[in-house]
Design an enzyme around this catalytic site. Structure first.
Site, mmCIF file in Angstrom:
data_model
loop_
_atom_site.group_PDB
_atom_site.id
_atom_site.type_symbol
_atom_site.label_atom_id
_atom_site.label_comp_id
_atom_site.label_asym_id
_atom_site.label_seq_id
_atom_site.Cartn_x
_atom_site.Cartn_y
_atom_site.Cartn_z
ATOM 1 N N ALA A 59 39.149 50.115 39.846
ATOM 2 C CA ALA A 59 39.096 49.777 38.426
ATOM 3 C C ALA A 59 38.130 50.714 37.710
ATOM 4 O O ALA A 59 37.007 50.934 38.154
ATOM 5 C CB ALA A 59 38.663 48.328 38.257
ATOM 6 N N GLN A 101 43.664 52.910 37.544
ATOM 7 C CA GLN A 101 43.611 51.534 37.037
ATOM 8 C C GLN A 101 42.567 51.443 35.932
ATOM 9 O O GLN A 101 41.376 51.681 36.168
ATOM 10 C CB GLN A 101 43.272 50.537 38.147
ATOM 11 C CG GLN A 101 43.455 49.099 37.644
ATOM 12 C CD GLN A 101 42.985 48.024 38.586
ATOM 13 O OE1 GLN A 101 41.850 48.071 39.064
ATOM 14 N NE2 GLN A 101 43.819 47.032 38.847
ATOM 15 N N TYR A 178 39.361 39.397 34.412
ATOM 16 C CA TYR A 178 38.731 40.329 33.473
ATOM 17 C C TYR A 178 39.354 40.181 32.082
ATOM 18 O O TYR A 178 40.082 39.226 31.831
ATOM 19 C CB TYR A 178 38.770 41.746 34.056
ATOM 20 C CG TYR A 178 38.046 41.764 35.387
ATOM 21 C CD1 TYR A 178 36.686 41.463 35.444
ATOM 22 C CD2 TYR A 178 38.726 41.961 36.592
ATOM 23 C CE1 TYR A 178 36.018 41.400 36.666
ATOM 24 C CE2 TYR A 178 38.060 41.897 37.818
ATOM 25 C CZ TYR A 178 36.706 41.609 37.843
ATOM 26 O OH TYR A 178 36.042 41.529 39.045
ATOM 27 N N GLY A 295 46.838 39.856 50.829
ATOM 28 C CA GLY A 295 46.857 39.285 52.167
ATOM 29 C C GLY A 295 47.946 39.819 53.073
ATOM 30 O O GLY A 295 48.214 39.241 54.131
ATOM 31 N N GLY A 316 45.064 46.288 50.345
ATOM 32 C CA GLY A 316 43.692 46.499 49.934
ATOM 33 C C GLY A 316 42.791 46.760 51.126
ATOM 34 O O GLY A 316 42.538 47.902 51.523
ATOM 35 N N ARG A 317 42.340 45.683 51.734
ATOM 36 C CA ARG A 317 41.337 45.818 52.788
ATOM 37 C C ARG A 317 41.836 46.602 54.004
ATOM 38 O O ARG A 317 41.071 47.345 54.623
ATOM 39 C CB ARG A 317 40.827 44.429 53.177
ATOM 40 C CG ARG A 317 40.001 43.795 52.059
ATOM 41 C CD ARG A 317 39.866 42.307 52.214
ATOM 42 N NE ARG A 317 41.179 41.649 52.080
ATOM 43 C CZ ARG A 317 41.389 40.370 52.263
ATOM 44 N NH1 ARG A 317 40.392 39.589 52.604
ATOM 45 N NH2 ARG A 317 42.597 39.861 52.118
HETATM 46 C C1 LIG Z 1 36.360 45.797 48.044
HETATM 47 C C2 LIG Z 1 37.416 45.288 47.090
HETATM 48 C C3 LIG Z 1 37.471 45.795 45.816
HETATM 49 C C4 LIG Z 1 38.482 45.405 44.943
HETATM 50 N N1 LIG Z 1 38.556 45.985 43.713
HETATM 51 C C5 LIG Z 1 39.623 45.739 42.914
HETATM 52 C C6 LIG Z 1 39.808 46.484 41.722
HETATM 53 O O1 LIG Z 1 39.027 47.381 41.360
HETATM 54 N N2 LIG Z 1 40.894 46.188 40.957
HETATM 55 C C7 LIG Z 1 41.794 45.218 41.320
HETATM 56 O O2 LIG Z 1 42.767 44.991 40.603
HETATM 57 N N3 LIG Z 1 41.642 44.509 42.467
HETATM 58 C C8 LIG Z 1 40.599 44.780 43.270
HETATM 59 N N4 LIG Z 1 40.487 44.115 44.476
HETATM 60 C C9 LIG Z 1 41.591 43.251 44.927
HETATM 61 C C10 LIG Z 1 42.542 44.065 45.816
HETATM 62 O O3 LIG Z 1 43.223 45.058 45.076
HETATM 63 C C11 LIG Z 1 43.604 43.174 46.493
HETATM 64 O O4 LIG Z 1 44.373 42.531 45.513
HETATM 65 C C12 LIG Z 1 42.946 42.141 47.397
HETATM 66 O O5 LIG Z 1 42.011 42.747 48.257
HETATM 67 C C13 LIG Z 1 43.965 41.411 48.236
HETATM 68 O O6 LIG Z 1 44.721 42.344 48.991
HETATM 69 P P1 LIG Z 1 44.409 42.603 50.574
HETATM 70 O O7 LIG Z 1 44.569 41.273 51.250
HETATM 71 O O8 LIG Z 1 45.472 43.598 50.978
HETATM 72 O O9 LIG Z 1 43.032 43.130 50.692
HETATM 73 C C14 LIG Z 1 39.441 44.441 45.340
HETATM 74 C C15 LIG Z 1 39.343 43.889 46.629
HETATM 75 C C16 LIG Z 1 38.363 44.300 47.495
HETATM 76 C C17 LIG Z 1 38.330 43.721 48.881
#
Ligand SMILES: Cc1cc2nc3c(=O)[nH]c(=O)nc-3n(C[C@H](O)[C@H](O)[C@H](O)COP(=O)(O)O)c2cc1C
Length: 360
Positions: A59, A101, A178, A295, A316-317
């Site tokens: 972001a 983003q 946000y 997830g 994400g993670r």
């Molecule tokens: C370290 C971290 C930072 C994140 N930063 C953002 C972000 O900047 N913008 C956003 O839309 N979501 C952000 N998220 C949410 C992730 O994009 C994602 O939706 C969330 O981790 C669930 O997906 P996952 O299970 O694949 O990790 C963040 C998540 C994590 C863990």
């Protein structure tokens, strides 16, 4: 012949030819000192870039009032635009596609992040009480109706700057509590003007931003992220199904490239829950590319694509901890484990560019 892996099949997203469907989800990494992207981000993003793979940046603030966390990047100054350029170039050199983003935190901030120590801005003057990350949030100030065009304009200019920096497009951050989410959700938005009350009014800001950004850079370069079913940062809605369907249908009018939705099971960041909700009605209602996140592991990502429930899956993670995630899916090998403790630290290497690739 090896069976086809749905996540690794090509997909045409508008004018972009993707060679696979494994997208890097936007991930805030707090390593952009002074809100300026740093050279270490060149390595971080290019590690995750693949030929024909889509990456979404962390972001990125649209203005000097947009920040609420330490050392997050911006894209409202010339210096920031210049600093993004080598990062974008490095991703393009590897054949990757890169969307920025764009973000405003609204009330998820405190006076310390605001110019002249002013109050953060929002749809409301109700503050976040507890906060997702135990953050220290200050009471916000409700934007007046005639201040809203300037906020829309900040998103427009940020999108222009992103294109000037070389990005292929932008993702409007309408999720996770946000500012846009603070207007969308009826448990936060308590306005009585044309930006509050009815569904149409609460969605007005999001759609004005979509329209302004699409007019500025072209609708074929615009996506939006929504977390309709989540309640992050006390940003919930009493009827998320209606809100989600309204937004998905309304977005069709602007013919934007993609809708990126966080799965209802992500009731909280980081924890998976059973919920009665589904993103399928939104998927069916929206005419463009549908990205799903939240997830996912390899198997349910493959299933979502195979069943047609999503076109692309954002990780994400797993992608944070596995710079070569598409390759690991292809070879069906072990994944590195992510270390939560280093997600948001400011180190330019640790927990950032030191996750190992597969050998050989
Ligand atoms: C370290 C971290 C930072 C994140 N930063 C953002 C972000 O900047 N913008 C956003 O839309 N979501 C952000 N998220 C949410 C992730 O994009 C994602 O939706 C969330 O981790 C669930 O997906 P996952 O299970 O694949 O990790 C963040 C998540 C994590 C863990």
């Amino acid at each position: 012949m090896a069976p086809t892996i749905p996540l690794l099949t090509p997909y045409k997203m508008g004018n972009f030819n993707l060679s696979h469907r494994v997208v890097l989800a936007p991930l805030t990494r707090n390593r952009s000192y002074g809100n300026v992207p740093q050279p270490h981000a060149i390595l971080y993003y290019s590690q995750r870039a693949t030929e024909g793979g889509l990456l979404i940046t962390e972001a990125t603030g649209v203005s000097d009032t947009a920040q609420g966390y330490p050392e997050t990047p911006g894209i409202w100054t010339k210096e920031q635009v210049e600093a993004w350029k080598p990062i974008v170039n490095a991703v393009h050199e590897k054949g990757g596609l890169f969307f920025c983003q764009i973000w405003h935190v609204g009330r998820v901030s405190n006076n310390g992040f605001q110019p002249n120590g002013e109050a953060p801005i929002s749809s409301t003057d109700k503050g976040v009480t507890t906060g997702l990350d135990g953050g220290d949030w200050s009471p916000p100030r409700r934007l007046t109706t005639d201040e809203i065009p300037a906020l829309v304009n900040d998103f427009r200019l940020a999108a222009r700057n992103a294109i000037d920096a070389g990005f292929d497009g932008v993702e409007i951050h309408g999720a996770n509590g946000y500012i846009i989410d603070q207007f969308l959700k009826d448990q936060v938005n308590d306005r009585t003007d044309q930006y509050g009350g009815t569904l149409e009014n609460r969605c007005r800001l999001a759609l004005e931003i979509v329209e302004a950004v699409a007019n500025e850079i072209g609708r074929d370069k615009v996506g939006i992220r929504l977390s309709i079913f989540a309640n992050y940062l006390e940003c919930g809605d009493s009827d998320p199904e209606a809100l989600g369907l309204y937004m998905a249908k309304a977005l069709n009018k602007y013919k934007i490239l993609y809708l990126h939705v966080i799965e209802p099971r992500m009731v909280q960041v980081g924890n998976i829950f059973e919920t009665p909700y589904s993103t399928l009605p939104m998927r069916k209602a929206f005419n463009g590319t549908f990205i799903s996140a939240g997830g996912y592991k390899k198997d349910d990502g493959n299933k979502a694509v195979a069943d047609g429930n999503a076109d692309l899956i954002a990780f994400g993670r797993l992608f944070l901890a596995n710079p070569d995630l598409p390759r690991r899916f292809e070879l069906d090998v072990e994944l590195n484990k992510y270390n939560r403790a280093t997600f948001y630290i400011q180190d330019p290497v640790v927990g950032y560019t030191d996750y190992p690739f597969l050998e050989g």
